[in-house]
Design a protein around this motif. Sequence first.
Motif, PDB file in Angstrom:
ATOM      1  N   PHE A  74       0.826  -1.205   0.000  1.00 30.05           N
ATOM      2  CA  PHE A  74       0.000   0.000   0.000  1.00 30.05           C
ATOM      3  C   PHE A  74       0.863   1.260   0.000  1.00 30.05           C
ATOM      4  N   GLY A  75       0.320   2.312  -0.607  1.00 31.04           N
ATOM      5  CA  GLY A  75       0.987   3.600  -0.570  1.00 31.04           C
ATOM      6  C   GLY A  75       0.963   4.192   0.833  1.00 31.04           C
ATOM      7  N   GLU A  76       1.672   5.291   0.990  1.00 27.99           N
ATOM      8  CA  GLU A  76       1.833   5.893   2.315  1.00 27.99           C
ATOM      9  C   GLU A  76       0.490   6.265   2.947  1.00 27.99           C
ATOM     10  N   THR A  77      -0.405   6.853   2.164  1.00 26.55           N
ATOM     11  CA  THR A  77      -1.695   7.294   2.701  1.00 26.55           C
ATOM     12  C   THR A  77      -2.554   6.113   3.121  1.00 26.55           C
ATOM     13  N   GLU A  78      -2.653   5.108   2.225  1.00 29.55           N
ATOM     14  CA  GLU A  78      -3.458   3.936   2.549  1.00 29.55           C
ATOM     15  C   GLU A  78      -2.869   3.171   3.730  1.00 29.55           C
ATOM     16  N   HIS A  79      -1.563   3.064   3.769  1.00 29.62           N
ATOM     17  CA  HIS A  79      -0.908   2.348   4.873  1.00 29.62           C
ATOM     18  C   HIS A  79      -1.193   3.034   6.192  1.00 29.62           C
ATOM     19  N   ALA A  80      -1.114   4.359   6.206  1.00 32.14           N
ATOM     20  CA  ALA A  80      -1.375   5.104   7.443  1.00 32.14           C
ATOM     21  C   ALA A  80      -2.830   4.934   7.887  1.00 32.14           C
ATOM     22  N   LEU A  81      -3.753   4.966   6.916  1.00 28.92           N
ATOM     23  CA  LEU A  81      -5.170   4.794   7.238  1.00 28.92           C
ATOM     24  C   LEU A  81      -5.421   3.419   7.854  1.00 28.92           C
ATOM     25  N   LEU A  82      -4.883   2.383   7.227  1.00 30.04           N
ATOM     26  CA  LEU A  82      -5.097   1.032   7.730  1.00 30.04           C
ATOM     27  C   LEU A  82      -4.431   0.831   9.089  1.00 30.04           C
ATOM     28  N   SER A  83      -3.218   1.315   9.231  1.00 26.92           N
ATOM     29  CA  SER A  83      -2.495   1.157  10.496  1.00 26.92           C
ATOM     30  C   SER A  83      -3.248   1.811  11.639  1.00 26.92           C
ATOM     31  N   SER A  84      -3.728   3.020  11.390  1.00 26.05           N
ATOM     32  CA  SER A  84      -4.452   3.749  12.433  1.00 26.05           C
ATOM     33  C   SER A  84      -5.704   3.005  12.848  1.00 26.05           C
ATOM     34  N   HIS A  85      -6.440   2.483  11.875  1.00 23.93           N
ATOM     35  CA  HIS A  85      -7.693   1.793  12.187  1.00 23.93           C
ATOM     36  C   HIS A  85      -7.437   0.474  12.911  1.00 23.93           C
ATOM     37  N   LEU A  86      -6.421  -0.260  12.472  1.00 29.49           N
ATOM     38  CA  LEU A  86      -6.150  -1.548  13.099  1.00 29.49           C
ATOM     39  C   LEU A  86      -5.650  -1.406  14.523  1.00 29.49           C
ATOM     40  N   ARG A  87      -4.938  -0.328  14.792  1.00 26.70           N
ATOM     41  CA  ARG A  87      -4.410  -0.126  16.151  1.00 26.70           C
ATOM     42  C   ARG A  87      -5.508   0.199  17.152  1.00 26.70           C
ATOM     43  N   PHE A  88      -6.645   0.688  16.669  1.00 27.16           N
ATOM     44  CA  PHE A  88      -7.744   1.019  17.578  1.00 27.16           C
ATOM     45  C   PHE A  88      -8.338  -0.265  18.141  1.00 27.16           C
ATOM     46  N   ASP A  89      -8.359  -0.386  19.449  1.00 22.94           N
ATOM     47  CA  ASP A  89      -8.880  -1.579  20.118  1.00 22.94           C
ATOM     48  C   ASP A  89     -10.069  -1.172  20.977  1.00 22.94           C
ATOM     49  N   ASP A  90     -11.267  -1.624  20.572  1.00 27.42           N
ATOM     50  CA  ASP A  90     -12.464  -1.263  21.332  1.00 27.42           C
ATOM     51  C   ASP A  90     -12.764  -2.260  22.441  1.00 27.42           C
ATOM     52  N   GLY A  91     -11.881  -3.250  22.620  1.00 30.38           N
ATOM     53  CA  GLY A  91     -12.075  -4.209  23.696  1.00 30.38           C
ATOM     54  C   GLY A  91     -12.968  -5.378  23.340  1.00 30.38           C
ATOM     55  N   HIS A  92     -13.523  -5.392  22.118  1.00 34.06           N
ATOM     56  CA  HIS A  92     -14.389  -6.480  21.678  1.00 34.06           C
ATOM     57  C   HIS A  92     -13.653  -7.282  20.609  1.00 34.06           C
ATOM     58  N   GLY A  93     -13.489  -8.575  20.840  1.00 31.97           N
ATOM     59  CA  GLY A  93     -12.886  -9.416  19.829  1.00 31.97           C
ATOM     60  C   GLY A  93     -11.382  -9.240  19.737  1.00 31.97           C
TER      61      GLY A  93
ATOM     62  N   GLU B 251     -12.173   0.495   2.752  1.00 34.76           N
ATOM     63  CA  GLU B 251     -13.019   0.728   3.919  1.00 34.76           C
ATOM     64  C   GLU B 251     -12.422  -0.074   5.068  1.00 34.76           C
ATOM     65  N   PRO B 252     -11.674   0.578   5.970  1.00 38.79           N
ATOM     66  CA  PRO B 252     -10.980  -0.158   7.038  1.00 38.79           C
ATOM     67  C   PRO B 252     -11.897  -1.033   7.881  1.00 38.79           C
ATOM     68  N   ALA B 253     -13.137  -0.595   8.105  1.00 37.82           N
ATOM     69  CA  ALA B 253     -14.047  -1.394   8.926  1.00 37.82           C
ATOM     70  C   ALA B 253     -14.344  -2.744   8.269  1.00 37.82           C
ATOM     71  N   LEU B 254     -14.471  -2.756   6.925  1.00 34.35           N
ATOM     72  CA  LEU B 254     -14.726  -4.011   6.227  1.00 34.35           C
ATOM     73  C   LEU B 254     -13.499  -4.922   6.268  1.00 34.35           C
ATOM     74  N   ILE B 255     -12.312  -4.321   6.171  1.00 34.93           N
ATOM     75  CA  ILE B 255     -11.092  -5.113   6.249  1.00 34.93           C
ATOM     76  C   ILE B 255     -10.970  -5.737   7.632  1.00 34.93           C
ATOM     77  N   ARG B 256     -11.278  -4.966   8.646  1.00 38.86           N
ATOM     78  CA  ARG B 256     -11.218  -5.510  10.009  1.00 38.86           C
ATOM     79  C   ARG B 256     -12.217  -6.649  10.176  1.00 38.86           C
ATOM     80  N   ARG B 257     -13.376  -6.505   9.582  1.00 42.68           N
ATOM     81  CA  ARG B 257     -14.380  -7.562   9.676  1.00 42.68           C
ATOM     82  C   ARG B 257     -13.871  -8.846   9.033  1.00 42.68           C
ATOM     83  N   GLU B 258     -13.226  -8.737   7.866  1.00 44.79           N
ATOM     84  CA  GLU B 258     -12.702  -9.926   7.211  1.00 44.79           C
ATOM     85  C   GLU B 258     -11.582 -10.574   8.033  1.00 44.79           C
TER      86      GLU B 258
END
Length: 296
Positions: free
Chosen positions: A19-38, A95-102
């Motif tokens: 992934f390019g820099e922008t997409e990588h940053a978007l995905l990294s930020s979303h994946l690091r978020f831990d809501d405590g579920h799953g 869509e990071p949420a869909l990637i996280r779901r997969e």
Amino acid sequence: MSHARPATNRSFRVALEGFGETEHALLSSHLRFDDGHGPAYVPVHDPAQGELRVVDADQPHLVQRVVAERRLGDTVFVGAGAPPHAIARIARPIEPALIRRELDHLIAQRTVRIGLDIELPLVGSGVVGSPPVDLLLHDLAPPDTADEKSAPRAGHGGGRAALVVDDSPIARKFLTTRLQRLGYVVQAAADGEQALEIAARERFVIAFIDVNLGRAASPDGLELCQQLRQRANERGLPAPAVVLVADRGASASERVRASLVGCDGYLTKPLLEPEFLEVLSTADPPFRQQAVAAAS
């Protein structure tokens, strides 16, 4: 016998590839978020360190490497170049949420073959001497099943008809297989429109419907629940029991909305065996009755 820690309580290393820099940053930020579920996810740069992978499918050399390394069972492909036998794929725009779901589904599928919430070894887990585990969709299907509809199997489902509706192929196969192994005859649909077409031809005692169906022009899970009930009433037929299945971290207001449309059960992903069986027993009383009879 000691059991591994349940997969839903673990952190998993996820390699982001191509992934390019922008997409990588978007995905990294979303994946690091831990809501405590799953499961929780930790982005890494080195593919060899990743227990799971998210790969830019528009770069053919990366796709070829995943296939050559037999990593389809733990890879989410993003883009139009995913191989036809890919288990998890997401179209662009990202869509990071869909990637996280997969990713959640890739973890959840590892419990299917043993029917318990017990973690199985992961490819690239770093355990010396452990053979690679590449759980593909054909591993999830009963050996005598050619498609997503099977003949009745032994179990408390008793050959009753069930419908599974989910826009994720892996989630659809995962739930279809669970129900088949419990004795249900299952049909599956990828969206609300397809589900309504199937329901116009056949009757079901129970339907499991993803709340967040992806196609904008097709009914979402809540609308589909209402339409299935309405159409059954118009035909003078009993409405199927409906279990709505939400992504992890679904809000309390979403659960209330599900209750207002008249669903018979509510589950969150990834599906764990105790909750799944309890909701199934409530939504389909013959399942509970036959289970009690078998136990006695």
